[in-house]
Design an enzyme around this catalytic site. Structure first.
Site, PDB file in Angstrom:
ATOM      1  N   GLY A  13       0.815  -1.214   0.000  1.00 56.07           N
ATOM      2  CA  GLY A  13       0.000   0.000   0.000  1.00 56.07           C
ATOM      3  C   GLY A  13       0.848   1.263   0.000  1.00 56.07           C
ATOM      4  N   ASP A  64      -2.129 -13.055   4.613  1.00 57.46           N
ATOM      5  CA  ASP A  64      -3.405 -12.336   4.529  1.00 57.46           C
ATOM      6  C   ASP A  64      -3.940 -12.165   5.949  1.00 57.46           C
ATOM      7  N   LEU A  65      -4.503 -10.978   6.207  1.00 63.81           N
ATOM      8  CA  LEU A  65      -5.014 -10.739   7.567  1.00 63.81           C
ATOM      9  C   LEU A  65      -6.253 -11.572   7.876  1.00 63.81           C
ATOM     10  N   ALA A  88      -5.286  -3.094   5.453  1.00 62.82           N
ATOM     11  CA  ALA A  88      -6.710  -2.801   5.700  1.00 62.82           C
ATOM     12  C   ALA A  88      -7.476  -2.724   4.393  1.00 62.82           C
ATOM     13  N   SER A  90      -9.154  -0.145   3.137  1.00 66.66           N
ATOM     14  CA  SER A  90      -8.982   1.208   3.665  1.00 66.66           C
ATOM     15  C   SER A  90      -9.913   2.237   3.030  1.00 66.66           C
ATOM     16  N   TYR A 101     -16.501  -7.804   5.292  1.00 67.61           N
ATOM     17  CA  TYR A 101     -15.094  -8.018   4.929  1.00 67.61           C
ATOM     18  C   TYR A 101     -14.218  -6.938   5.586  1.00 67.61           C
ATOM     19  N   THR A 133      -7.017   5.774  12.671  1.00 66.84           N
ATOM     20  CA  THR A 133      -7.441   6.786  11.701  1.00 66.84           C
ATOM     21  C   THR A 133      -8.339   7.857  12.304  1.00 66.84           C
ATOM     22  N   GLU A 135     -10.872   8.809  10.933  1.00 70.78           N
ATOM     23  CA  GLU A 135     -12.252   8.381  10.673  1.00 70.78           C
ATOM     24  C   GLU A 135     -12.923   7.867  11.945  1.00 70.78           C
ATOM     25  N   TYR A 157     -16.003   1.209   7.970  1.00 75.61           N
ATOM     26  CA  TYR A 157     -14.541   1.348   8.081  1.00 75.61           C
ATOM     27  C   TYR A 157     -14.173   1.980   9.433  1.00 75.61           C
ATOM     28  N   LYS A 161     -12.171   0.226  12.679  1.00 74.80           N
ATOM     29  CA  LYS A 161     -10.901   0.724  13.207  1.00 74.80           C
ATOM     30  C   LYS A 161     -11.007   1.057  14.709  1.00 74.80           C
TER      31      LYS A 161
HETATM   32  P1  NAP Z   1      -3.731   1.347   1.164  1.00 76.35           P
HETATM   33  O1  NAP Z   1      -2.891   2.059   0.163  1.00 76.35           O
HETATM   34  O2  NAP Z   1      -5.138   1.014   0.840  1.00 76.35           O
HETATM   35  O3  NAP Z   1      -2.963  -0.019   1.543  1.00 76.35           O
HETATM   36  C1  NAP Z   1      -3.589  -1.035   2.270  1.00 76.35           C
HETATM   37  C2  NAP Z   1      -2.687  -2.261   2.278  1.00 76.35           C
HETATM   38  O4  NAP Z   1      -3.395  -3.324   2.937  1.00 76.35           O
HETATM   39  C3  NAP Z   1      -2.332  -2.790   0.882  1.00 76.35           C
HETATM   40  O5  NAP Z   1      -1.031  -3.297   0.918  1.00 76.35           O
HETATM   41  C4  NAP Z   1      -3.335  -3.917   0.693  1.00 76.35           C
HETATM   42  O6  NAP Z   1      -2.934  -4.885  -0.255  1.00 76.35           O
HETATM   43  C5  NAP Z   1      -3.316  -4.495   2.107  1.00 76.35           C
HETATM   44  N1  NAP Z   1      -4.439  -5.368   2.395  1.00 76.35           N
HETATM   45  C6  NAP Z   1      -5.763  -5.162   2.155  1.00 76.35           C
HETATM   46  N2  NAP Z   1      -6.469  -6.212   2.565  1.00 76.35           N
HETATM   47  C7  NAP Z   1      -5.597  -7.115   3.059  1.00 76.35           C
HETATM   48  C8  NAP Z   1      -5.718  -8.407   3.622  1.00 76.35           C
HETATM   49  N3  NAP Z   1      -6.896  -9.027   3.731  1.00 76.35           N
HETATM   50  N4  NAP Z   1      -4.591  -9.038   4.068  1.00 76.35           N
HETATM   51  C9  NAP Z   1      -3.377  -8.450   3.928  1.00 76.35           C
HETATM   52  N5  NAP Z   1      -3.195  -7.240   3.379  1.00 76.35           N
HETATM   53  C10 NAP Z   1      -4.290  -6.579   2.965  1.00 76.35           C
HETATM   54  O7  NAP Z   1      -3.747   2.130   2.538  1.00 76.35           O
HETATM   55  P2  NAP Z   1      -2.722   3.252   3.074  1.00 76.35           P
HETATM   56  O8  NAP Z   1      -3.233   4.586   2.652  1.00 76.35           O
HETATM   57  O9  NAP Z   1      -1.333   2.842   2.788  1.00 76.35           O
HETATM   58  O10 NAP Z   1      -2.993   3.170   4.642  1.00 76.35           O
HETATM   59  C11 NAP Z   1      -2.261   2.267   5.459  1.00 76.35           C
HETATM   60  C12 NAP Z   1      -3.054   1.979   6.720  1.00 76.35           C
HETATM   61  O11 NAP Z   1      -3.311   3.195   7.401  1.00 76.35           O
HETATM   62  C13 NAP Z   1      -4.427   1.352   6.483  1.00 76.35           C
HETATM   63  O12 NAP Z   1      -4.682   0.497   7.565  1.00 76.35           O
HETATM   64  C14 NAP Z   1      -5.383   2.521   6.528  1.00 76.35           C
HETATM   65  O13 NAP Z   1      -6.661   2.086   6.932  1.00 76.35           O
HETATM   66  C15 NAP Z   1      -4.721   3.393   7.573  1.00 76.35           C
HETATM   67  N6  NAP Z   1      -4.899   4.830   7.450  1.00 76.35           N
HETATM   68  C16 NAP Z   1      -4.668   5.465   6.274  1.00 76.35           C
HETATM   69  C17 NAP Z   1      -4.788   6.847   6.206  1.00 76.35           C
HETATM   70  C18 NAP Z   1      -4.505   7.599   4.939  1.00 76.35           C
HETATM   71  O14 NAP Z   1      -4.931   8.758   4.845  1.00 76.35           O
HETATM   72  N7  NAP Z   1      -3.773   7.043   3.987  1.00 76.35           N
HETATM   73  C19 NAP Z   1      -5.115   7.561   7.361  1.00 76.35           C
HETATM   74  C20 NAP Z   1      -5.331   6.878   8.545  1.00 76.35           C
HETATM   75  C21 NAP Z   1      -5.189   5.514   8.584  1.00 76.35           C
HETATM   76  P3  NAP Z   1      -3.156  -4.631  -1.846  1.00 76.35           P
HETATM   77  O15 NAP Z   1      -2.054  -3.718  -2.286  1.00 76.35           O
HETATM   78  O16 NAP Z   1      -3.056  -6.000  -2.404  1.00 76.35           O
HETATM   79  O17 NAP Z   1      -4.509  -4.004  -2.004  1.00 76.35           O
HETATM   80  O1  F7E Z   2     -12.458  11.066   0.737  1.00 75.12           O
HETATM   81  C1  F7E Z   2     -15.106  13.318  -0.476  1.00 75.12           C
HETATM   82  C2  F7E Z   2     -15.514  12.168   0.420  1.00 75.12           C
HETATM   83  O2  F7E Z   2     -11.899   8.776  -0.035  1.00 75.12           O
HETATM   84  C3  F7E Z   2     -12.226  12.347   1.286  1.00 75.12           C
HETATM   85  C4  F7E Z   2      -8.665   6.879   3.778  1.00 75.12           C
HETATM   86  O3  F7E Z   2      -7.275   6.841   3.594  1.00 75.12           O
HETATM   87  O4  F7E Z   2      -8.525   8.958   4.970  1.00 75.12           O
HETATM   88  C5  F7E Z   2      -9.120   8.330   3.849  1.00 75.12           C
HETATM   89  O5  F7E Z   2     -10.533   8.347   3.950  1.00 75.12           O
HETATM   90  C6  F7E Z   2     -13.467  13.187   1.191  1.00 75.12           C
HETATM   91  C7  F7E Z   2     -14.756  12.524   1.693  1.00 75.12           C
HETATM   92  O6  F7E Z   2     -10.705   9.803   1.965  1.00 75.12           O
HETATM   93  C8  F7E Z   2     -15.215  12.122  -3.878  1.00 75.12           C
HETATM   94  O7  F7E Z   2     -16.927  12.136   0.576  1.00 75.12           O
HETATM   95  C9  F7E Z   2     -15.914  13.858  -2.787  1.00 75.12           C
HETATM   96  O8  F7E Z   2     -15.481  13.451   2.445  1.00 75.12           O
HETATM   97  O9  F7E Z   2     -10.175  10.617  -0.264  1.00 75.12           O
HETATM   98  P1  F7E Z   2     -11.270  10.014   0.502  1.00 75.12           P
HETATM   99  P2  F7E Z   2     -11.427   9.513   3.365  1.00 75.12           P
HETATM  100  O10 F7E Z   2     -12.790   8.989   3.202  1.00 75.12           O
HETATM  101  O11 F7E Z   2     -11.270  10.756   4.182  1.00 75.12           O
HETATM  102  C10 F7E Z   2      -8.844   8.367   6.235  1.00 75.12           C
HETATM  103  C11 F7E Z   2      -8.122   9.128   7.308  1.00 75.12           C
HETATM  104  C12 F7E Z   2      -8.619   6.902   6.261  1.00 75.12           C
HETATM  105  O12 F7E Z   2      -8.286   6.338   7.296  1.00 75.12           O
HETATM  106  C13 F7E Z   2      -9.013   6.126   5.061  1.00 75.12           C
HETATM  107  O13 F7E Z   2      -8.356   4.867   5.027  1.00 75.12           O
HETATM  108  O14 F7E Z   2     -13.710  13.473  -0.194  1.00 75.12           O
HETATM  109  N1  F7E Z   2     -15.260  13.053  -1.908  1.00 75.12           N
HETATM  110  N2  F7E Z   2     -15.913  13.303  -4.010  1.00 75.12           N
HETATM  111  C14 F7E Z   2     -14.803  11.980  -2.557  1.00 75.12           C
HETATM  112  N3  F7E Z   2     -14.090  10.917  -2.140  1.00 75.12           N
HETATM  113  C15 F7E Z   2     -13.750   9.970  -3.052  1.00 75.12           C
HETATM  114  N4  F7E Z   2     -13.002   8.910  -2.666  1.00 75.12           N
HETATM  115  N5  F7E Z   2     -14.154  10.070  -4.364  1.00 75.12           N
HETATM  116  C16 F7E Z   2     -14.886  11.134  -4.840  1.00 75.12           C
HETATM  117  O15 F7E Z   2     -15.229  11.182  -6.001  1.00 75.12           O
END
Ligand code: NAP
Ligand code: F7E
Length: 348
Positions: A13, A64-65, A88, A90, A101, A133, A135, A157, A161
């Protein structure tokens, strides 16, 4: 000195890629867990992955988780000093479509890792990071969210978390595992998944500019997010595990912007002059130069429940971890645009 060993779930990821590179620079041996998929899913880490070199410091295993046996045997085999659980389902909107799931991976998956640490008798040896997160704050009314802000998740989601957060706290208290929750606000990068809004906006606008796409379809333009850079945020994960005592930390920039503000900034940098017309699902952006509609809102991208407002207070991390966000939103957008332009021979 003996190399430290890290095991990363979710290595393929966005954060897994940045964290692997960060830890390799710190001279770690990094084991990553990737899941089986029908097409190759290592594009974010191909530059550091070499499965031919048996002496490589970066090694991948399948796991796999949802599969306790793979988790247990990988921890046993790799003997890590630090485990990072970044794996996750995610995507918030997708979690409404696959709620069971999402809970299976995000909640029970975290529990499976903690149980494996306990059952292997590694409570005193392994340090554990859980990817929490913003969220989890969901429908909060607090102006800034910090470690004491109550959780009010607003999606499967977010709820999944919250379980992962509390089970991590519970195993820390019950079994004295060095386990930390990072409560990270949105963090983005050039390698952000293509269905998250920042990447979707930048990719869409650049494609439109280059004639490869006609319109960009978005959902709610008025939610506010506190966006940082993934590169800065993985450093905070590592810092949490280097402290004397395990604890939970909010990681955020303390600034918040609407999706529309993000679009306006990105459009301007890409060279568009746009004018917004209409309201709600009928809101559109028109390219002033040729009068064409280039952005429309579509009902399908609105969520059943929205998290309207997030703005983090990372004072605890600043004070105890000496962690500071380094990348402004403008710099982040610039970097994402530069990366995307490589696919168009740097043409705008
Ligand atoms: P991401 O790009 O969606 O990466 C998620 C990773 O989890 C990928 O490697 C994915 O594999 C793997 N995965 C999904 N399902 C799995 C399973 N069943 N078993 C093993 N691996 C699995 O997410 P990210 O943005 O890097 O975020 C990393 C973590 O931080 C996540 O837990 C996310 O919920 C959390 N988080 C993210 C944000 C953010 O803004 N980015 C903020 C707060 C928390 P594939 O590559 O095969 O899909
Ligand atoms: O949406 C709005 C949508 O999907 C941000 C994940 O990494 O951060 C991420 O979650 C906002 C929301 O991120 C579209 O409704 C409008 O209000 O980029 P997003 P997220 O939902 O904030 C948190 C911290 C995590 O932990 C999560 O794993 O943007 N929005 N139009 C849209 N969002 C998407 N995806 N697509 C649209 O077309």
């Amino acid at each position: 000195m003996k190399k430290k060993i890290a095991l990363i779930f979710g290595v393929t990821g966005q954060d897994g890629a940045y964290l692997s590179k960060f830890l390799l620079k710190k001279n770690y041996k990094v084991y990553g867990v990737k899941r089986r998929s029908s097409i190759i899913n290592t594009s974010r880490i191909d530059d550091i992955y070499n499965d031919i070199n048996s002496k490589s410091n970066f090694v991948l295993f399948y796991g796999d988780l949802t599969d306790s046996s793979s988790i247990l045997s990988l921890i046993k085999k790799t003997k890590p000093d630090e485990i990072y659980n970044l794996a996750a389902q995610s995507h918030v909107q997708v979690s409404f479509e696959v709620p069971e799931y999402s809970a299976e991976v995000n909640s029970v998956g975290t529990l499976r890792i903690l149980e494996a640490i306990k059952n292997l008798g590694l409570e005193k040896k392994v340090k554990f990071y859980q990817a929490g997160t913003s969220e989890m704050f969901g429908k909060t009314k607090e102006k800034f969210q910090n470690e004491s802000t109550p959780f009010y998740p607003a999606s499967p989601y977010g709820v999944s978390k919250v379980f992962a957060h509390w089970i991590t706290v519970n195993y820390r208290e019950a079994y004295k595992i060095f386990a930390c929750n990072g409560v990270l606000f949105n963090h983005e990068s050039p390698i952000r998944g293509e269905t998250f809004v920042t990447k979707k906006i930048i990719q869409g606008l650049i494609r439109i500019k280059n004639g490869n796409q006609k319109k960009l379809f978005l959902g709610n333009l008025y939610s506010k997010r506190d966006w940082g850079h993934a590169r800065d945020y993985v450093e905070a994960m590592w810092k949490m595990l280097q402290q004397k005592k395990p604890a939970d930390y909010v990681i955020a920039t303390g600034k918040t912007f609407t999706i529309k503000e993000f679009v306006n900034k990105a459009a301007k940098k890409i060279g568009f002059k746009i004018r917004w017309v209409g309201n709600g699902v009928n809101e559109k952006a028109i390219d002033i130069k040729n009068k064409k509609v280039i952005i429309e809102c579509k009902k399908r991208y609105f969520r059943p429940v929205e998290v309207d407002y997030l703005k983090g207070n990372a004072n605890k991390a600043k004070k105890l971890l000496k962690w500071f966000p380094k990348t402004s939103l403008d710099k982040l957008i610039d970097e994402m645009i530069r990366y995307e332009l490589k696919f168009y021979n740097d043409k705008l």
